[in-house]
Design a protein around this motif. Structure first.
Motif, short mmCIF file in Angstrom:
data_model
loop_
_atom_site.label_atom_id
_atom_site.label_comp_id
_atom_site.label_asym_id
_atom_site.label_seq_id
_atom_site.Cartn_x
_atom_site.Cartn_y
_atom_site.Cartn_z
N GLU A 115 41.52 37.26 45.68
CA GLU A 115 40.68 38.25 46.35
C GLU A 115 39.37 37.66 46.85
O GLU A 115 38.70 38.26 47.70
CB GLU A 115 40.41 39.44 45.44
N THR A 141 45.45 37.69 49.51
CA THR A 141 44.22 38.46 49.34
C THR A 141 44.32 39.78 50.09
O THR A 141 44.93 39.84 51.17
CB THR A 141 43.00 37.67 49.85
N ASN A 143 41.73 41.14 51.38
CA ASN A 143 40.49 41.22 52.17
C ASN A 143 40.64 40.59 53.55
O ASN A 143 40.15 39.49 53.83
CB ASN A 143 39.34 40.58 51.40
N MET A 399 45.96 44.37 42.82
CA MET A 399 44.94 43.71 43.63
C MET A 399 44.67 44.51 44.90
O MET A 399 43.52 44.69 45.30
CB MET A 399 45.37 42.29 43.98
N LYS A 403 40.91 45.60 44.58
CA LYS A 403 40.08 44.47 44.99
C LYS A 403 39.70 44.48 46.47
O LYS A 403 38.93 43.62 46.91
CB LYS A 403 40.79 43.14 44.67
N ARG A 404 40.25 45.40 47.23
CA ARG A 404 39.92 45.45 48.66
C ARG A 404 38.54 46.06 48.82
O ARG A 404 38.32 47.22 48.50
CB ARG A 404 40.99 46.27 49.39
#
Length: 808
Positions: A115, A141, A143, A399, A403-404
């Motif tokens: 992430e 990830t 992101n 995630m 996690k974003r």
């Protein structure tokens, strides 16, 4: 039909459809590329293309200048981290460059987590498809980042459409889906087309070719209404132009609904059958009669009545919406009103009305669907990028959910755009909260530069601190020079195979082949680069693809349209029917209706309600305006808009192409003749434009067509001919209109910003020299401040939340 590749004398002539790079929206104009001895000698229009019919914009006509420009990046390059900001690049092999990126990512993932890697994507380009795949499928990830404050391009309109219609971008009907075009037996010409904050002649955005509107005006008598603070070329040929005050469009749109209901100019039978919440919408719009909207918008009341009556009385009518919706904290409410105006006439997805695409749920998928023929199918070919990442163990659901960055605050943005929230991501870079980011990729994205990001000096300071950065692009730019360690050379549209489809397939008029014509240097397509790095990090997924064609057929094309078939045909029309909502072509269950909670057009939006927003539209005045901040307004008395296109440029691209740059050699600010006289400004003067966030300089263009009290600053301007090293960065800070914009001035759902409604001052400055003359064309920083590039701010909310500040 002429073959896609043919020999004529010493030349090979390729038929292809252009997309990017160089940048352009996915309109897929038809090209004929003449190649001799492996070199392009001429680019001309393809007369067999059913929509462009041999016509081309100047950017396509100048394609050889772009492709063979001496400054183009044509080999992979690397640079030591300590040399960031210096032109100390050296060529390296593809193997070494991809190893550097893969090794850096592997180390960061092991130490800090996937992430902490992010991938930035730009605007319009084909790489819009790939930056989320770089993030999810290469690095694992969540992101992916589009750096424009408030996701203020296309995202708000896509989300409005999803929340109210269930998907499928609305576009005016110019017979764009049929091979026989205007001769199609079911098509009729719109009587009236409204261009709301949209100028398609210059931008040709996504799926609206500006010349098609002119064709309908000339051949069928279609009339046009424009809503815009400017009177542009199309506006001068329109029946009515409503020159609204910047940022007040929602009040105007609510007043139109008021008029149309009051005078019975809506299709009540259609409304009762296919909409939810019309009466509540009308009740809300009773709070905005034309008399009130006239005062707010600065438009005569009788003109509002006339325009609304004209639109409501037309049989049929269509409405095209533009960036005025997106670049506005009150823009989602404007979008609610405009979708209502498209639908309550009964001409949504009707001949001559505003068409819908079948969208992802209708099986009309591109980047997250399609495949190869049944005998070659891979089990998960129809999955989204996210699902592929989850099923192949590249990323976990936890995630994605936790996690974003920014979607906890703005879940509406995250639900549709599948990226991080840009403003919140910038704060995370600066504060290292909720965690520290360590690596960034820039896939046709330039957040330090002049195209999209507000407060680019903040992006610069944050991004240069990361452990490792790489970029995929065609030319050096401020982001690459200041922040990156590796750069990959990207193939142009005539150097790779692929597919282009209007509106990213959310409203497909046709599918066009990008057919490779030449090879320049060691350039590779975005997909080829992504595959090379992906195979080093997640071979279990990526090794199934040996060539780009394998990947295209798996994750780009339709199962009914493998690449080689599309290549041979060059253009395949969608031939989508009208009234798809009546025949089960919109809903995934095949039932009539719209893919919404109620199965209807939700004028009272249950999705807005779900996100904690008012389900009905409402008007909020611009955050930064002399009226909202009268004390500050004495210092900044004018309103500024930006973003109107130049045909010779695409955002920040093409500034180094000689034939295009000579058309507009300097950045221009348009100012009304009366305002120019007030401030002692004459045509061709260099002027300084200032906001509470900074100052820039541009060249004055004095015009009678700009609304009094409003200026328009050109966006995307930089000076690639200048010194590229820090601190100058190709003159990045001199005329960059984004220096005047704040971040985090978003609407409640997280969309919108101030690109089309910022308070400014303007004054004449001495000198009219070139870009290297600091007195004539730019901000020169004091030596002690050069490294920091901080802009003196005369006012700023202490907590960066303007809404909270104003309430206090």
């Amino acid at each position: 039909m002429t073959e896609w590749k043919r020999e004529e004398g010493e030349e090979t002539i390729f038929r292809t459809c252009a997309w990017s790079p160089p940048g352009c929206h996915p309109v897929g104009c038809g090209l004929q590329v003449h190649v001799k001895d492996g070199v392009v000698v001429e680019v001309e229009g393809d007369p067999e293309h059913p929509i462009t019919k041999g016509a081309l914009c100047p950017r396509c006509l100048a394609l050889t200048e772009y492709v063979y420009h001496e400054d183009r990046i044509v080999h992979p390059m690397k640079r030591a981290r300590e040399d960031r900001g210096l032109d100390k690049w050296e060529s390296c092999s593809w193997e070494e460059a991809t190893d550097l990126v893969a090794d850096a990512a592997r180390e960061i993932i092991e130490q800090y987590g996937a992430e902490t890697i992010c991938v930035f994507g730009g605007t319009g380009r084909e790489a819009n498809y790939w930056y989320t795949q770089w993030a999810n499928l290469v690095f694992g990830t969540p992101n992916a980042v589009y750096a424009q404050a408030g996701w203020s391009c296309y995202g708000p309109r896509i989300s409005n459409t999803a929340f109210m219609l269930g998907g499928g971008y609305p576009e005016i009907d110019y017979a764009q889906k049929f091979a026989d075009r205007y001769e199609h037996e079911g098509w009729v010409a719109p009587e009236v087309v409204v261009c709301w904050g949209k100028e398609p002649l210059r931008s040709n955005p996504d799926g609206m070719y500006g010349h098609a509107l002119i064709e309908m005006m000339r051949q069928f008598g279609t009339k046009v209404i424009c809503v815009d603070p400017r009177i542009h070329w199309l506006g001068s040929r329109s029946e009515i132009v409503l020159q609204v005050n910047p940022g007040t469009d929602t009040a105007m749109a609510m007043a139109w609904i008021y008029v149309m209901d009051k005078e019975g100019l809506v299709d009540r039978e259609w409304i009762d059958a296919w909409t939810y919440g019309y009466d509540e919408l009308v009740e809300r719009c009773q709070t905005m009669p034309p008399s009130k909207a006239a005062e707010i918008c600065g438009v005569p009341e009788d003109l509002i009545w006339k325009a609304a009556r004209m639109y409501g009385s037309a049989r049929p009518s269509a409405l095209a919406w533009g960036l005025a919706v997106d670049e506005n904290p009150n823009g989602t409410q404007l979008g609610q009103c405009l979708i209502a105006l498209m639908t309550i006439t009964g001409f949504i997805d009707a001949p001559g009305g505003t068409t819908l695409g079948m969208g992802d749920d209708g099986g009309n998928r591109v980047h997250d669907g399609g495949g190869i023929d049944a005998s070659q199918r891979i089990e998960d070919e129809n999955d989204s990028t996210l699902m592929l990442a989850l099923k192949n163990g590249i990323m976990t659901q936890e995630m994605w959910d936790t996690k974003r960055i920014g979607v906890d605050k703005y879940p509406a943005v995250g639900s549709i755009m599948w990226t991080a929230h840009p403003d919140e991501f910038l704060k995370a870079l600066e504060t290292e909260q909720p965690y520290k980011v360590h690596m960034a990729g820039f896939v046709s994205s330039n957040p330090v530069g002049t195209a999209i990001s507000a407060e680019p000096q903040r992006w610069y300071k944050a991004l240069k601190q990361l452990d490792f950065n790489y970029a995929c692009d065609c030319f050096m730019n401020p982001t690459i020079m200041s922040c990156c360690d590796v750069v990959f050379p990207v193939a142009s549209t005539i150097e790779h195979d692929g597919m282009v489809v209007t509106h990213y397939a959310s409203n497909a008029s046709f599918y066009g082949a990008q057919n490779k014509c030449v090879q320049v240097g060691e350039c590779k397509s975005d997909i080829e680069i992504m595959m090379m790095v992906g195979k080093k990090l997640h071979p279990g997924f990526w090794n199934r693809f040996e060539t780009q064609e394998d990947y295209d057929n798996f994750h780009v094309m339709r199962s009914w349209l493998p690449f080689r078939e599309l290549r041979d045909k060059v253009v395949v029309m969608s031939e989508e029917p009208y009234y798809k909502y009546k025949i089960g072509k919109l809903r995934p269950d095949g039932q009539p209706g719209f893919p919404t909670t109620t199965g209807r057009v939700e004028l009272y939006s249950l999705m807005y309600q779900n996100w904690g927003e008012d389900p009905l539209p409402y008007y909020e005045p611009p955050v930064y305006s002399p009226g909202a901040l009268p004390e500050l307004g004495r210092e900044y008395p004018l309103m500024m808009i930006t973003g109107a296109r130049q045909q010779e440029f695409f955002h920040s691209e093409h500034k180094q192409v000689p034939s295009l740059r000579q058309l507009t050699p300097w950045p221009m600010v348009d100012i009304n003749v009366y305002d120019a006289e007030t401030y002692g400004i004459e045509e061709g003067d260099w002027v300084e434009i200032s906001s509470p966030y900074g100052s820039i300089r541009q060249l004055a263009r004095v015009v009678p067509t700009m609304k009094k009290g409003v200026v328009h600053c050109m966006h995307g301007f930089w000076y690639p001919e200048e010194n590229g090293e820090v601190p100058n960065l190709y003159g990045n800070w001199k005329s960059n209109v984004n220096m005047l914009m704040p971040n985090s001035v978003n609407g409640k759902l997280g969309f919108g910003n101030t690109f089309k409604q910022m308070m400014v001052s303007i004054k004449r400055v001495d000198g009219r020299g070139g870009p290297n003359d600091p007195d004539a064309n730019g901000i020169v920083l004091e030596p002690s401040r050069q490294e920091e590039f901080t802009v003196q701010q005369t006012w700023r909310p202490a907590d960066e939340s303007t809404a909270v500040y104003l309430q206090k």
